[in-house]
Design an enzyme around this catalytic site. Structure first.
Site, PDB file in Angstrom:
ATOM      1  N   GLY A 295     -42.788 -74.824  -8.526  1.00  0.00           N
ATOM      2  CA  GLY A 295     -43.912 -74.666  -9.804  1.00  0.00           C
ATOM      3  C   GLY A 295     -44.855 -75.605  -9.636  1.00  0.00           C
ATOM      4  O   GLY A 295     -45.992 -75.357  -9.333  1.00  0.00           O
TER       5      GLY A 295
ATOM      6  N   GLY B  62     -34.861 -77.341 -16.950  1.00  0.00           N
ATOM      7  CA  GLY B  62     -35.349 -77.478 -18.185  1.00  0.00           C
ATOM      8  C   GLY B  62     -36.922 -77.687 -18.354  1.00  0.00           C
ATOM      9  O   GLY B  62     -37.583 -77.169 -19.134  1.00  0.00           O
ATOM     10  N   PHE B  63     -37.270 -78.285 -17.168  1.00  0.00           N
ATOM     11  CA  PHE B  63     -38.768 -78.828 -17.089  1.00  0.00           C
ATOM     12  C   PHE B  63     -39.413 -78.663 -15.600  1.00  0.00           C
ATOM     13  O   PHE B  63     -38.170 -78.767 -14.764  1.00  0.00           O
ATOM     14  CB  PHE B  63     -38.768 -80.244 -17.497  1.00  0.00           C
TER      15      PHE B  63
ATOM     16  N   MET C 107     -31.962 -69.309 -18.258  1.00  0.00           N
ATOM     17  CA  MET C 107     -31.250 -70.537 -18.506  1.00  0.00           C
ATOM     18  C   MET C 107     -31.016 -70.410 -19.802  1.00  0.00           C
ATOM     19  O   MET C 107     -31.737 -70.892 -20.795  1.00  0.00           O
ATOM     20  CB  MET C 107     -32.198 -71.727 -18.227  1.00  0.00           C
TER      21      MET C 107
ATOM     22  N   MET D  72     -29.695 -75.407  -7.837  1.00  0.00           N
ATOM     23  CA  MET D  72     -30.664 -76.185  -8.631  1.00  0.00           C
ATOM     24  C   MET D  72     -30.803 -77.431  -7.852  1.00  0.00           C
ATOM     25  O   MET D  72     -29.630 -77.979  -8.004  1.00  0.00           O
ATOM     26  CB  MET D  72     -30.360 -76.231  -9.995  1.00  0.00           C
TER      27      MET D  72
ATOM     28  N   ASP E  43     -39.079 -68.529 -15.453  1.00  0.00           N
ATOM     29  CA  ASP E  43     -38.097 -69.231 -16.149  1.00  0.00           C
ATOM     30  C   ASP E  43     -38.009 -69.126 -17.551  1.00  0.00           C
ATOM     31  O   ASP E  43     -38.737 -69.293 -18.182  1.00  0.00           O
ATOM     32  CB  ASP E  43     -38.392 -70.896 -15.779  1.00  0.00           C
TER      33      ASP E  43
ATOM     34  N   HIS F 190     -41.263 -66.276  -9.646  1.00  0.00           N
ATOM     35  CA  HIS F 190     -40.230 -67.087 -10.448  1.00  0.00           C
ATOM     36  C   HIS F 190     -40.487 -67.171 -11.696  1.00  0.00           C
ATOM     37  O   HIS F 190     -41.584 -67.911 -12.083  1.00  0.00           O
ATOM     38  CB  HIS F 190     -39.831 -68.077  -9.611  1.00  0.00           C
TER      39      HIS F 190
ATOM     40  N   SER G 241     -43.002 -70.766  -9.129  1.00  0.00           N
ATOM     41  CA  SER G 241     -42.521 -70.610 -10.677  1.00  0.00           C
ATOM     42  C   SER G 241     -43.706 -70.759 -11.708  1.00  0.00           C
ATOM     43  O   SER G 241     -44.300 -71.942 -11.620  1.00  0.00           O
ATOM     44  CB  SER G 241     -41.691 -72.020 -10.775  1.00  0.00           C
TER      45      SER G 241
ATOM     46  N   MET H 119     -35.915 -69.801 -20.791  1.00  0.00           N
ATOM     47  CA  MET H 119     -35.054 -70.943 -21.489  1.00  0.00           C
ATOM     48  C   MET H 119     -34.976 -70.583 -23.005  1.00  0.00           C
ATOM     49  O   MET H 119     -35.974 -70.147 -23.667  1.00  0.00           O
ATOM     50  CB  MET H 119     -35.846 -72.167 -21.504  1.00  0.00           C
TER      51      MET H 119
ATOM     52  N   ASP I 101     -34.326 -74.366  -6.255  1.00  0.00           N
ATOM     53  CA  ASP I 101     -35.426 -74.425  -7.269  1.00  0.00           C
ATOM     54  C   ASP I 101     -35.421 -75.925  -7.875  1.00  0.00           C
ATOM     55  O   ASP I 101     -34.281 -76.407  -8.430  1.00  0.00           O
ATOM     56  CB  ASP I 101     -34.803 -73.443  -8.400  1.00  0.00           C
TER      57      ASP I 101
ATOM     58  N   HIS J  90     -35.004 -66.094 -13.781  1.00  0.00           N
ATOM     59  CA  HIS J  90     -33.987 -67.110 -14.044  1.00  0.00           C
ATOM     60  C   HIS J  90     -33.557 -67.506 -15.422  1.00  0.00           C
ATOM     61  O   HIS J  90     -34.413 -68.212 -16.060  1.00  0.00           O
ATOM     62  CB  HIS J  90     -34.533 -68.442 -13.105  1.00  0.00           C
TER      63      HIS J  90
HETATM   64  C1  DX5 Z   1     -36.836 -75.816 -14.215  1.00  0.00           C
HETATM   65  C2  DX5 Z   1     -37.156 -74.494 -13.377  1.00  0.00           C
HETATM   66  C3  DX5 Z   1     -37.685 -74.541 -12.484  1.00  0.00           C
HETATM   67  C4  DX5 Z   1     -39.299 -75.247 -12.455  1.00  0.00           C
HETATM   68  C5  DX5 Z   1     -39.204 -75.896 -11.066  1.00  0.00           C
HETATM   69  O1  DX5 Z   1     -35.705 -75.613 -14.975  1.00  0.00           O
HETATM   70  O2  DX5 Z   1     -35.744 -73.606 -13.206  1.00  0.00           O
HETATM   71  O3  DX5 Z   1     -38.106 -73.149 -11.870  1.00  0.00           O
HETATM   72  O4  DX5 Z   1     -40.244 -74.445 -12.700  1.00  0.00           O
HETATM   73  O5  DX5 Z   1     -40.442 -76.656 -11.271  1.00  0.00           O
HETATM   74  P1  DX5 Z   1     -40.788 -77.717 -10.079  1.00  0.00           P
HETATM   75  O6  DX5 Z   1     -40.966 -76.887  -8.793  1.00  0.00           O
HETATM   76  O7  DX5 Z   1     -42.243 -78.285 -10.547  1.00  0.00           O
HETATM   77  O8  DX5 Z   1     -39.791 -78.798 -10.048  1.00  0.00           O
HETATM   78 ZN    ZN Z   2     -36.142 -71.550 -12.303  1.00  0.00          ZN
END
Ligand code: DX5
Ligand code: ZN
Length: 216
Positions: free
Chosen positions: A196, A141-142, A68, A136, A35, A33, A8, A37, A174, A66
């Site tokens: 990520g 979000g983070f 969001m 999830m 993200d 991947h 990610s 947002m 994820d 993805h």
């Molecule tokens: C969170 C994202 C993830 C994020 C995962 O909202 O959807 O894809 O990048 O990060 P890690 O792998 O660091 O938890």
């Molecule tokens: Zn994601």
């Protein structure tokens, strides 16, 4: 089903995003991947179709977008046109019976996403429309968060449900996936592993991805 590793880019160094993507591609990533947002569906803002369009020029790996965001149906076409290969949308954000077929009709793989607090029963009626299901394991979000308790069991329950219905649909996970804990996600029934910070915050991407691949 072949297990796939999906870095990610949320945890990549954005000042050299192109290099980061080339590096994970060279390191053996299967999917990138991305993200997306909107600051409404989740309390953070990231990127939109112009970035995806730029990424499309530098990698041949599938781009897994993805979403969001609220009203994801308004953005399916822009992401497809930007070069997305997979597009996933949240059961909390839209009517999956309408949006998943819309994604497929454009020739992309359609993913159904479920957040940690949402019960699986809300997703079950829509599994039949999905090419993959994204569970999830953190609240979106983070990057860099700890896994929410109970989400591994949720993957296992979903897997059992899909098998019982003869639905051969891969499960993507994820949130909080790292080389050290990826085995537990695989054991629960996951096929595609988004990571990520578990990749981009390690010094040697190739070593990390290789370690993940050997474990799953
Ligand atoms: C969170 C994202 C993830 C994020 C995962 O909202 O959807 O894809 O990048 O990060 P890690 O792998 O660091 O938890
Ligand atoms: Zn994601």
């Amino acid at each position: 089903m072949k297990k796939q590793i999906a870095p990610s880019i949320l945890s990549a160094d954005f000042s050299k995003l192109g290099e980061e993507i080339r590096a994970v591609e060279k390191a053996g990533a299967d999917v990138i991947h991305v993200d997306i947002m909107d600051g409404h569906f989740v309390p953070n803002l990231t990127m939109g179709p112009p970035i995806v369009k730029s990424l499309r020029k530098i990698t041949t790996l599938p781009l897994d977008c993805h979403l969001m965001i609220e009203n994801p149906e308004d953005f399916i076409l822009p992401f497809k046109e930007a070069g997305a290969d997979w597009i996933s949308v949240h059961v909390e954000a839209c009517d999956l019976s309408k949006v998943l077929p819309m994604i497929k009709k454009l020739g992309c793989k359609a993913g159904a996403v479920i957040n940690p607090p949402t019960p699986l029963e809300k997703l079950f009626p829509f599994c039949q429309y999905a090419d993959f299901i994204l569970v999830m394991t953190v609240n979106p979000g983070f990057g860099g968060q700890a896994i929410v308790e109970g989400t591994l069991e949720k993957i296992a329950t979903l897997k059992k449900y899909l098998v019982s219905k003869n639905l051969n649909i891969p499960i993507e996970v994820d949130g909080g996936v790292k080389a050290e804990n990826i085995a537990a996600f695989a054991k629960a029934g996951a096929d595609i592993f988004v990571s990520g910070s578990g990749i981009f915050k390690t010094p040697d991407y190739a070593r990390t991805i290789q370690q993940m691949r050997q474990t799953v």
